[in-house]
Write an enzyme that holds these catalytic residues in place. Structure first.
Site, PDB file in Angstrom:
ATOM      1  N   PRO A  83     -62.844 -35.868 -17.237  1.00  0.00           N
ATOM      2  CA  PRO A  83     -63.563 -34.953 -18.140  1.00  0.00           C
ATOM      3  C   PRO A  83     -64.900 -34.541 -17.538  1.00  0.00           C
ATOM      4  O   PRO A  83     -65.619 -35.372 -16.985  1.00  0.00           O
ATOM      5  CB  PRO A  83     -63.774 -35.801 -19.398  1.00  0.00           C
ATOM      6  CG  PRO A  83     -62.779 -36.894 -19.321  1.00  0.00           C
ATOM      7  CD  PRO A  83     -62.541 -37.140 -17.863  1.00  0.00           C
ATOM      8  N   GLU A  84     -65.199 -33.239 -17.626  1.00  0.00           N
ATOM      9  CA  GLU A  84     -66.460 -32.715 -17.102  1.00  0.00           C
ATOM     10  C   GLU A  84     -67.302 -32.231 -18.292  1.00  0.00           C
ATOM     11  O   GLU A  84     -66.951 -32.482 -19.440  1.00  0.00           O
ATOM     12  CB  GLU A  84     -66.165 -31.591 -16.101  1.00  0.00           C
ATOM     13  CG  GLU A  84     -65.208 -32.033 -14.998  1.00  0.00           C
ATOM     14  CD  GLU A  84     -64.852 -30.923 -14.018  1.00  0.00           C
ATOM     15  OE1 GLU A  84     -65.678 -30.017 -13.822  1.00  0.00           O
ATOM     16  OE2 GLU A  84     -63.736 -30.967 -13.458  1.00  0.00           O
TER      17      GLU A  84
END
Ligand SMILES: [Zn+2]
Length: 275
Positions: free
Chosen positions: A2-3
Site C-alpha cells: 500500500p502506498e
C-alpha cells in the site's frame, strides 16, 4: 505494498469508526511485528486510552490516542478493519493484533506475510520524523521540489522511492508518475530541465490524487477497511502493462529491474539521451 493513496483510504475509512472510542485492551499473537514497547508494556500501556484522531504520514497510519500514538505500517499484506466483537471477517485467518473498543467492536490488524509494523510511542516523531515532505501538502511547492532535487545525482526511480526524499510514493505510483511526465526511471535526477521538473512535480501529485479519488489500487493484497477493492488499478497507465501497447504512443511497455524493483516504462516515449 500500500502506498499513499491506499493508506489515505484506510485512514479515511477508519476515522469515523475509531475517533471518540476508547481502547479497552489489546492482544496479539505475533510479537515480531511489535517494534516498541515490548509486549507486556504495550498491552498495559494502551488499555484505557481514548482515540482522539487518525491521520497518515507517508505510508504510516497514526492513531492519536491519549497520551500515546499507535502507529501501524501495513507493509505488504497488512489490513486494518473494524468489526463487531463476535463477527468473522475474510482476513481473520491472518489476524495478529486485536484492539477491543468500548462499543462492542474491535480494530483488527491482519497481516499474512507478517512484515507489518506496530509502534506505541509518546512522540510520533521518533517513528516518522525522518520522512520527507508530503507530496499533496500545500507546503510541497514546485520550488521546494526543485530545491530537494538540486544536487541529487541518483536515478529518478530509486529517488522517488526514498521515503526521506518524498513520503508516500511506492512502486506503482512512481512508475505512473515517471510515465506521465515522460521521464526514464534510470535518468539521474540532476539532469532534469526546468520543464522536466515541472512535469514530474505535477505528475506525482496527479497520480496520487487520482489514486485517492479511486480509493487505492487493489493489485494484490490491498483492500479498503470495508473489505472491498479500490478502483485505481483500473486506471493505471503503465504499471503492470508489460507487453501491452503504451497508452500514449502504442509502443509495447517494457519491464526492467531498477534497484531490485520491477519497473514499467515505455521505451519509446520515456527516452533518456545523454546530452
Ligand atoms: Zn509510449
Amino acid at each position: 505494498m500500500p502506498e499513499l493513496p491506499e493508506v489515505e483510504t484506510v485512514v479515511r475509512g477508519l476515522r469515523p469508526l475509531l475517533v471518540g472510542r476508547t481502547v479497552l485492551s489489546a492482544r496479539y499473537d505475533w510479537p515480531g511485528s511489535l517494534v516498541t514497547p515490548d509486549g507486556p508494556r504495550f498491552v498495559a500501556r494502551i488499555a484505557g486510552q481514548p482515540v482522539r484522531d487518525l491521520y497518515r504520514r507517508g505510508k504510516y497510519i497514526l492513531i492519536a490516542l491519549d497520551p500515546d500514538t499507535l502507529i501501524i505500517h501495513l507493509k505488504m499484506t497488512g489490513r486494518l478493519y473494524v468489526v463487531p466483537d463476535e463477527s468473522v471477517h475474510d482476513a481473520d485467518r491472518w489476524v495478529h493484533f486485536i484492539f477491543q473498543l468500548d462499543n462492542g467492536q474491535q480494530l483488527r490488524f491482519s497481516d499474512a506475510r507478517k512484515f507489518g509494523r506496530v509502534y506505541l510511542v509518546d512522540d510520533p516523531q521518533t517513528v516518522v520524523g525522518a520522512l520527507g515532505p508530503e507530496p499533496l501538502d500545500e507546503s510541497f511547492s514546485l520550488d521546494l521540489f526543485r530545491a530537494r532535487l538540486r544536487g541529487r545525482s541518483g536515478r529518478l526511480k530509486p529517488l522517488l522511492l526514498d521515503q526521506t526524499f518524498l513520503a508516500g510514493l511506492g512502486n506503482i505510483y512512481a512508475d505512473e508518475a515517471l510515465w506521465a511526465s515522460q521521464l526514464h526511471p534510470l535518468r539521474p535526477a540532476n539532469t532534469l530541465s526546468d520543464d522536466d521538473l515541472n512535469r514530474l512535480y505535477h505528475a506525482i501529485r496527479d497520480v496520487l490524487r487520482n489514486g485517492i479519488i479511486r480509493e487505492g489500487a487493489s493489485v494484490n493484497w490491498y483492500r479498503k477497511p470495508d473489505g472491498a477493492k479500490g478502483a485505481a488499478q483500473d486506471t493505471l497507465s503503465v504499471y503492470g502493462r508489460a507487453g501491452l501497447p503504451c497508452l500514449r504512443c502504442g509502443h509495447p511497455v517494457t519491464r526492467i529491474v531498477v534497484g531490485g524493483r520491477g519497473t514499467h516504462l515505455c521505451p519509446a516515449c520515456q527516452v533518456w539521451e545523454l546530452a
